[in-house]
Design an enzyme around this catalytic site. Structure first.
Site, PDB file in Angstrom:
ATOM      1  N   HIS A 155       0.830  -1.215   0.000  1.00  0.00           N
ATOM      2  CA  HIS A 155       0.000   0.000   0.000  1.00  0.00           C
ATOM      3  C   HIS A 155       0.864   1.265   0.000  1.00  0.00           C
ATOM      4  O   HIS A 155       0.459   2.292   0.542  1.00  0.00           O
ATOM      5  CB  HIS A 155      -0.960   0.037   1.195  1.00  0.00           C
ATOM      6  CG  HIS A 155      -1.715  -1.240   1.404  1.00  0.00           C
ATOM      7  ND1 HIS A 155      -2.916  -1.505   0.786  1.00  0.00           N
ATOM      8  CD2 HIS A 155      -1.406  -2.349   2.130  1.00  0.00           C
ATOM      9  CE1 HIS A 155      -3.341  -2.704   1.136  1.00  0.00           C
ATOM     10  NE2 HIS A 155      -2.430  -3.252   1.940  1.00  0.00           N
ATOM     11  N   SER A 276      14.767  21.241 -17.555  1.00  0.00           N
ATOM     12  CA  SER A 276      13.564  22.025 -17.822  1.00  0.00           C
ATOM     13  C   SER A 276      13.976  23.306 -18.542  1.00  0.00           C
ATOM     14  O   SER A 276      15.048  23.845 -18.294  1.00  0.00           O
ATOM     15  CB  SER A 276      12.877  22.362 -16.495  1.00  0.00           C
ATOM     16  OG  SER A 276      12.127  23.549 -16.621  1.00  0.00           O
ATOM     17  N   LYS A 282      16.007  21.660 -12.477  1.00  0.00           N
ATOM     18  CA  LYS A 282      15.313  20.394 -12.734  1.00  0.00           C
ATOM     19  C   LYS A 282      16.166  19.336 -13.429  1.00  0.00           C
ATOM     20  O   LYS A 282      16.948  19.634 -14.309  1.00  0.00           O
ATOM     21  CB  LYS A 282      14.059  20.632 -13.597  1.00  0.00           C
ATOM     22  CG  LYS A 282      12.935  21.348 -12.916  1.00  0.00           C
ATOM     23  CD  LYS A 282      12.356  20.632 -11.708  1.00  0.00           C
ATOM     24  CE  LYS A 282      11.592  19.378 -12.079  1.00  0.00           C
ATOM     25  NZ  LYS A 282      10.295  19.702 -12.703  1.00  0.00           N
ATOM     26  N   GLU A 289       9.414   8.037 -17.600  1.00  0.00           N
ATOM     27  CA  GLU A 289       8.014   8.436 -17.825  1.00  0.00           C
ATOM     28  C   GLU A 289       7.560   8.011 -19.223  1.00  0.00           C
ATOM     29  O   GLU A 289       6.428   7.562 -19.412  1.00  0.00           O
ATOM     30  CB  GLU A 289       7.866   9.952 -17.681  1.00  0.00           C
ATOM     31  CG  GLU A 289       8.097  10.448 -16.260  1.00  0.00           C
ATOM     32  CD  GLU A 289       8.305  11.955 -16.226  1.00  0.00           C
ATOM     33  OE1 GLU A 289       7.496  12.691 -16.790  1.00  0.00           O
ATOM     34  OE2 GLU A 289       9.310  12.402 -15.646  1.00  0.00           O
TER      35      GLU A 289
END
Ligand code: ARG
Length: 467
Positions: A155, A276, A282, A289
């Site tokens: 969980h 970025s 970043k 992804e």
């Protein structure tokens, strides 16, 4: 006019020509198409259906076309319906009469499915290779960080301490099953449909085993109707690719999570990260992804083919032309995902301290404290409650850990606790105590690792046999 235009008096419109064409997709199968045609031509010559001279002229002509395609010198005519028409037309233009004999005893229906079988077989093999490389990358990291502990989660909450090697090997097993699925899809493709002709076989004395031998197929399809209608082997490939992509998406998700500031368990190498355009600080896990995202398309490819096949009557129907785009895409996407993931895994830095720091939080020893009491005779449900009280006590003391409690605190909940309980709070001791076959104890992981190595060796041997 098309090669089939004998009974027509008008051309198809420009729109329907474009709408009906598959050339933009199936030109990728030119090598398979040429291989199939060469095998067919030779067999026709051997069987006396055409002369051996014509068969040789066809084979030589097809070789020349292949060379032109590979040298970028072959101009695909956008008015050609598909790769079969393109190549046959070019062959006839090159060698004349003999070229016009190639299509004897053959239909595009068995031709296209033969090409697709050859293609699927090759792509499964490619994927099996890439799959094995990714497994190697994971196993290398597992060996390198064999003794590192981190929290195991259920969980997404701290559950029990586990070794990083155990965690990484979980993915190796998933990928090992994917390899088997790909091998099964390859087997499904390893059958020769050539000689089924349009749907019913032909009147010519074709030797289907001869073409199977030249094309490297293990056997021939036993039913001509089924052979030209069947796309199960592509479904098998798409399914195997989908399941493997789903596995990669789970690994990708963990990579994204583990590289956040909150986790900080891993740092991706610069070559597998992006920056970025606005935020100078970043470093994004874009490629993880992307793998996660591409899974959607690969699963979409499977669903699209399933729906295309649904309720199709026997035998060939033009719907089947929609079979290739998704399968080609699924194979290419999975291959790229394997390559990207292998690079990302082998170049990432594992922040061992960050993992070990988290192991100290979240009462990971709770199950073992309960088991300690059970071993001293307390029923498990009681022991569960006692340890629950200890957790509550820690929380009431502002979120301290078991280590911060005194023996008095322990004894206050159960006088079965003795000073040796302190040793139990060591996460390595806890993890190592999981000696069950398949468990996270290092002794069990060593055994698991031997099985993993054995499985990878077997798979490697299979690939060597396949060639
Ligand atoms: N381009 C077709 C396909 O990909 C080839 C087979 C065409 N056969 C036919 N009878 N129209 O399926």
């Amino acid at each position: 006019m098309a090669l089939w235009s004998g009974r027509f008096t008008e051309n198809v419109s420009e729109f329907t020509q474009r709408f009906g064409a598959s050339l933009p997709i199936d030109k990728q199968l030119y090598a398979q198409d040429i291989a199939g045609s060469k095998a067919h031509a030779r067999m026709l010559g051997e069987q006396g259906v055409i002369s051996k001279e014509d068969a040789q002229a066809i084979r030589d002509g097809l070789d020349r076309i292949q060379q032109r395609i590979e040298a970028g010198e072959f101009e695909f005519d956008i008015n050609d319906e598909d790769i079969h028409m393109s190549i046959e037309k070019a062959l006839i233009a090159d060698i004349g009469e003999a070229g016009a004999r190639l299509h004897t005893g053959r239909s595009r229906n068995d031709q296209v499915v033969t090409d697709t079988h050859l293609f699927a077989k090759q792509r499964c093999t490619d994927l099996m290779h890439a799959n094995l490389e990714l497994r190697r990358a994971l196993v290398d990291q597992a060996n390198k960080h064999f003794d590192v502990v981190l929290p195991g989660y259920t969980h997404m909450q701290h559950a029990q301490p586990i070794f990083l090697s155990h965690h990484l090997l979980a993915y190796v097993w998933m990928l090992g099953r994917d390899f088997k699925r790909l091998a099964a899809a390859r087997d499904a493709a390893d059958v020769n449909p050539l000689g089924s002709a349009a749907l019913a076989g032909t009147t010519y004395p074709l030797d289907r085993h001869m073409t199977a031998d030249e094309l490297g197929f293990a056997s021939v399809t036993p039913n001509s109707l089924d052979a030209v209608s069947d796309r199960d082997f592509l479904l098998d490939l798409s399914y195997a690719a989908s399941v493997s992509c789903v596995h990669l998406s789970r690994l990708a998700e963990e990579i994204v999570l583990w590289s956040t500031s909150e986790f900080g368990f891993i740092t991706l190498s610069d070559s597998f990260s992006t920056g970025s355009s606005i935020m100078p600080q970043k470093k994004n896990p874009d490629f993880a992804e992307l793998i996660r995202g591409k899974t959607g398309r690969v699963v979409g490819d499977l669903v699209a083919l399933l729906v295309t096949m649904k309720a199709l009557p026997l035998a060939y129907n033009k719907d089947l032309q929609e079979d290739k785009e998704g399968a080609i895409d699924a194979a290419r996407t999975l291959e790229d995902c394997y390559t990207c993931m292998a690079g990302m895994i082998s170049t990432m830095t594992v922040n061992e301290q960050a993992m070990e720091h988290q192991v100290g939080k979240g009462y990971l020893a709770a199950t073992d404290l309960a088991d300690y009491l059970v071993k001293k005779g307390l029923p498990f449900r009681r022991a569960h409650e006692v340890v629950g009280h200890l957790v509550l006590l820690c929380e009431q003391r502002g979120g301290c850990q078991f280590e911060d409690l005194s023996l008095y605190d322990f004894k206050n909940e159960s006088d079965l606790f003795e000073p040796d309980v302190i040793e139990l709070l060591d996460s390595r001791v806890i993890a190592d105590a999981r000696t069950t076959e398949g468990g996270t104890g290092r002794a069990a992981i060593r055994e698991q690792m031997a099985l993993v190595e054995q499985a990878m060796e077997d798979d490697e041997r299979l690939l060597e046999q396949i060639g």
